[in-house]
Design an enzyme around this catalytic site. Structure first.
Site, PDB file in Angstrom:
ATOM      1  N   GLY A  74       0.783  -1.230   0.000  1.00 16.76           N
ATOM      2  CA  GLY A  74       0.000   0.000   0.000  1.00 16.76           C
ATOM      3  C   GLY A  74       0.811   1.274   0.000  1.00 16.76           C
ATOM      4  O   GLY A  74       2.044   1.267  -0.074  1.00 16.76           O
ATOM      5  N   THR A  77      -0.216   6.354   4.801  1.00 14.04           N
ATOM      6  CA  THR A  77      -1.353   6.606   5.679  1.00 14.04           C
ATOM      7  C   THR A  77      -0.852   7.238   6.962  1.00 14.04           C
ATOM      8  O   THR A  77       0.353   7.397   7.167  1.00 14.04           O
ATOM      9  CB  THR A  77      -2.174   5.333   5.954  1.00 14.04           C
ATOM     10  OG1 THR A  77      -3.431   5.720   6.541  1.00 14.04           O
ATOM     11  CG2 THR A  77      -1.450   4.379   6.890  1.00 14.04           C
ATOM     12  N   ILE A 140      -6.094  -0.956   5.458  1.00 12.83           N
ATOM     13  CA  ILE A 140      -5.509  -2.290   5.604  1.00 12.83           C
ATOM     14  C   ILE A 140      -4.230  -2.381   4.791  1.00 12.83           C
ATOM     15  O   ILE A 140      -4.178  -1.939   3.644  1.00 12.83           O
ATOM     16  CB  ILE A 140      -6.509  -3.376   5.139  1.00 12.83           C
ATOM     17  CG1 ILE A 140      -7.720  -3.419   6.084  1.00 12.83           C
ATOM     18  CG2 ILE A 140      -5.837  -4.748   5.063  1.00 12.83           C
ATOM     19  CD1 ILE A 140      -8.828  -4.342   5.633  1.00 12.83           C
ATOM     20  N   CYS A 170      -3.658   6.710   1.333  1.00 21.08           N
ATOM     21  CA  CYS A 170      -3.621   5.482   0.541  1.00 21.08           C
ATOM     22  C   CYS A 170      -3.415   5.767  -0.947  1.00 21.08           C
ATOM     23  O   CYS A 170      -3.746   4.947  -1.805  1.00 21.08           O
ATOM     24  CB  CYS A 170      -4.878   4.648   0.765  1.00 21.08           C
ATOM     25  SG  CYS A 170      -5.219   4.346   2.517  1.00 21.08           S
TER      26      CYS A 170
END
Length: 217
Positions: A74, A77, A140, A170
């Site tokens: 990812g 964040t 996540i 993200c």
């Protein structure tokens, strides 16, 4: 799940990010086939974490909040006080899990928890996490090493969301974030943490857990 060994659910309180990340790596690198699986519930001091796919242009104005480049999937964040982290340190083979199944279970444990508060949350196929009215309430990011998972999810519970405006969360410009308190969901980590851990264990067929405070001496 055929294994009856209890999964340890560890309440770690508020911690700096880097030592917990280091502890996750050390745990994963040193575990063997007999090691107990663990779920860590923790709250972090303010930090931006940049995943393996992270691009510098998504860090708009980090300012005085540190940026840590990490080994999860990812983009960038934010973690900070009032956000519930749940790190899943699981032997995937032991539980008969693929990565996608684990991600789906992480999403579902949040969706199911919020449903109890009559909040209609949902995952998105093309953007892992959990959303309410197109606003993101849970992020996540996982890493799999030697067949074992680490990292996990971040649920916005009752927090200052302003730092998210310093990044493209993200990797999505203009993505709005929301927390459980705004939605009428659980308003404290003391409530949210145990609830999502219990839901995840149920979804994964984990019948036996062992609750612990802090790390073993």
């Amino acid at each position: 799940m055929n294994d009856t060994t209890p999964v340890i659910i560890r309440q770690l309180g508020r911690q700096a990010y880097f030592p917990i990340w280091q502890a996750m790596q050390d745990f994963t690198d040193s575990r063997d086939s007999s090691s107990q699986d663990e779920i860590w519930l923790v709250e972090h001091d303010p930090v931006f974490t940049q995943g393996q796919a992270g691009k510098e242009e998504h860090l708009l104005a980090p300012g005085d909040i540190p940026v840590v480049k990490v080994d999860r999937g990812g983009q960038v964040t934010y973690h900070g006080p009032g956000q519930q982290m749940m790190y899943v340190l699981l032997n995937l083979k032991r539980h008969g899990l693929g990565v996608r199944t684990l991600v789906s279970a992480l999403e579902s444990c949040i969706v199911d928890t919020l449903k109890e508060y009559k909040v209609d949350a949902y995952p998105k196929a093309d953007a892992p996490g959990v959303y309410v009215d197109n606003k993101k309430v849970c992020s996540i990011g996982l890493r799999i090493r030697r067949g074992c998972s680490f990292h996990g999810l971040a649920l916005n519970v009752n927090m200052d969301l302003a730092p998210f405006q310093r990044i493209n969360p993200c990797g999505y410009a203009g993505l709005e974030m929301v927390d459980c308190t705004q939605l009428g969901g659980p308003d404290s980590l003391a409530v949210a943490g145990p609830a999502i851990a219990e839901k995840l264990c149920s979804l994964l067929g984990i019948a036996s857990v062992e609750n612990k405070e802090g790390f073993d001496e």
